[in-house]
Scaffold this motif. Structure first.
Motif, mmCIF file in Angstrom:
data_model
loop_
_atom_site.group_PDB
_atom_site.id
_atom_site.type_symbol
_atom_site.label_atom_id
_atom_site.label_comp_id
_atom_site.label_asym_id
_atom_site.label_seq_id
_atom_site.Cartn_x
_atom_site.Cartn_y
_atom_site.Cartn_z
ATOM 1 N N VAL A 225 -8.907 -92.833 -39.364
ATOM 2 C CA VAL A 225 -8.104 -93.005 -40.580
ATOM 3 C C VAL A 225 -8.120 -94.474 -40.988
ATOM 4 N N GLU A 226 -8.492 -94.736 -42.232
ATOM 5 C CA GLU A 226 -8.487 -96.105 -42.749
ATOM 6 C C GLU A 226 -7.077 -96.464 -43.218
ATOM 7 N N TRP A 227 -6.668 -97.695 -42.971
ATOM 8 C CA TRP A 227 -5.318 -98.142 -43.292
ATOM 9 C C TRP A 227 -5.342 -99.615 -43.682
ATOM 10 N N LYS A 228 -4.259 -100.050 -44.269
ATOM 11 C CA LYS A 228 -4.099 -101.472 -44.543
ATOM 12 C C LYS A 228 -2.625 -101.836 -44.437
ATOM 13 N N SER A 229 -2.361 -103.103 -44.132
ATOM 14 C CA SER A 229 -1.001 -103.604 -44.032
ATOM 15 C C SER A 229 -0.584 -104.172 -45.381
ATOM 16 N N LEU A 230 0.599 -103.793 -45.853
ATOM 17 C CA LEU A 230 1.097 -104.276 -47.139
ATOM 18 C C LEU A 230 1.778 -105.618 -46.984
ATOM 19 N N ASN A 231 1.616 -106.484 -47.961
ATOM 20 C CA ASN A 231 2.296 -107.774 -47.971
ATOM 21 C C ASN A 231 3.742 -107.567 -48.402
ATOM 22 N N GLN A 232 4.670 -108.021 -47.559
ATOM 23 C CA GLN A 232 6.092 -107.864 -47.849
ATOM 24 C C GLN A 232 6.840 -109.129 -47.454
ATOM 25 N N SER A 233 7.986 -109.325 -48.097
ATOM 26 C CA SER A 233 8.805 -110.487 -47.768
ATOM 27 C C SER A 233 9.703 -110.218 -46.570
ATOM 28 N N ARG A 234 10.001 -108.944 -46.300
ATOM 29 C CA ARG A 234 10.884 -108.635 -45.178
ATOM 30 C C ARG A 234 10.118 -108.685 -43.862
ATOM 31 N N THR A 235 10.880 -108.673 -42.764
ATOM 32 C CA THR A 235 10.260 -108.817 -41.444
ATOM 33 C C THR A 235 9.548 -107.547 -40.995
ATOM 34 N N ALA A 236 9.970 -106.384 -41.499
ATOM 35 C CA ALA A 236 9.318 -105.137 -41.107
ATOM 36 C C ALA A 236 7.887 -105.098 -41.641
ATOM 37 N N VAL A 237 7.041 -104.387 -40.924
ATOM 38 C CA VAL A 237 5.632 -104.240 -41.315
ATOM 39 C C VAL A 237 5.430 -102.829 -41.861
ATOM 40 N N THR A 238 4.750 -102.714 -43.003
ATOM 41 C CA THR A 238 4.454 -101.416 -43.591
ATOM 42 C C THR A 238 2.950 -101.183 -43.594
ATOM 43 N N ILE A 239 2.542 -100.055 -43.047
ATOM 44 C CA ILE A 239 1.138 -99.646 -43.023
ATOM 45 C C ILE A 239 0.928 -98.562 -44.075
ATOM 46 N N SER A 240 -0.113 -98.718 -44.885
ATOM 47 C CA SER A 240 -0.420 -97.766 -45.948
ATOM 48 C C SER A 240 -1.736 -97.058 -45.661
ATOM 49 N N VAL A 241 -1.746 -95.740 -45.851
ATOM 50 C CA VAL A 241 -2.964 -94.934 -45.800
ATOM 51 C C VAL A 241 -3.126 -94.324 -47.187
#
Length: 258
Positions: A225-241
């Motif tokens: 599965v291909e994924w990418k990490s979204l740029n965010q200002s908060r400390t949590a990390v969001t992964i998008s597929v």
């Protein structure tokens, strides 16, 4: 759980004038735990870890390994373990009431993994805790410890990693069911002078623990599965597929919450 010598070493670093933050980063121990040791260094009796009378110093993997892989994902996202009566422990997984199918799937997984074969539900405002009682939960989930998960290292034991490798989709589904979602994005484009709306689904997974995020993305890599990490200002990390082929894979093996 940390023994007394580990606690003393952490407090010795603090006594040198080090900040709680720097000691936490060096030792992997949460700041909250170190702060609590400044008033009480000895572990509470009911929270001391001893060898399990059935498992010994290490756990035997649960028999239903696919169910365990799914439950591990749920635990890393929305689960906790707390001491109960005598030598037993409560495993609690918080599930939103909006997803009754998720609640049922969680209960089924706990029943499959719990040596007693039992699970029960405790309703609260907006969510239901699916609970299992056993003396084995710290054996089955060695990631259990004081403080928040994102304040301490989360590393799978070799036997856990072997189960995740054998059942990656169950693990991914558990993580998505706890801290992820399937959403539909939309955009508009001009086609022949006419603006048309296009919709496309994607999966998102958000967690504050970089260790848990890494476990998730490693499992995605394993199943292609291909994924990418979204740029965010908060400390949590969001992964998008979001790529079509990868979303199709996720739909086939995970699907939306229900």
């Amino acid at each position: 759980m940390y023994d007394t010598s580990t606690r003393k070493r952490a407090l010795a670093l603090v006594a040198q004038g080090r900040s709680l933050n720097s000691v936490s980063k060096e030792t992997g121990i949460s700041r909250a735990a170190i702060r609590s040791w400044q008033t009480r260094i000895e572990p509470l009796p009911r929270m001391r870890q001893t060898s399990c009378s059935l498992c010994g110093p290490t756990a035997d993997p649960p028999e239903d390994r696919a169910a365990y892989s799914y439950l591990l994902g749920l635990y890393l996202g929305d689960g906790c373990i707390s001491p109960g009566m005598r030598s037993g422990y409560f495993l609690r997984i918080a599930c939103a009431n909006a997803w009754p199918g998720l609640i049922n799937a969680c209960a089924t997984a706990i029943e499959a993994v719990n040596p007693s074969g039992k699970a029960y539900r405790v309703r609260a405002v907006g969510y239901t805790s699916v609970v299992g009682y056993s003396g084995h939960w710290p054996c089955f989930f060695p990631q259990h410890g004081p403080g928040k998960k994102h304040d301490r290292r989360i590393v799978l034991a070799p036997w856990q990693q072997a189960i995740v490798n054998a059942h990656p989709w169950d693990f991914i589904r558990g993580l998505v069911h706890s801290d992820g979602c399937r959403i539909t994005n939309w955009t508009t484009r001009l086609v022949g002078g006419e603006r048309k709306r296009y919709e496309y689904p994607r999966y998102l997974f958000t967690n504050t623990s970089t260790d848990i995020v890494s476990l998730f993305t490693t499992a995605l890599d394993r199943v292609g599965v291909e994924w990418k990490s979204l740029n965010q200002s908060r400390t949590a990390v969001t992964i998008s597929v979001a790529r079509k082929a990868s979303v199709a894979l996720m739909d086939a093996h995970v699907g939306p919450k229900y």
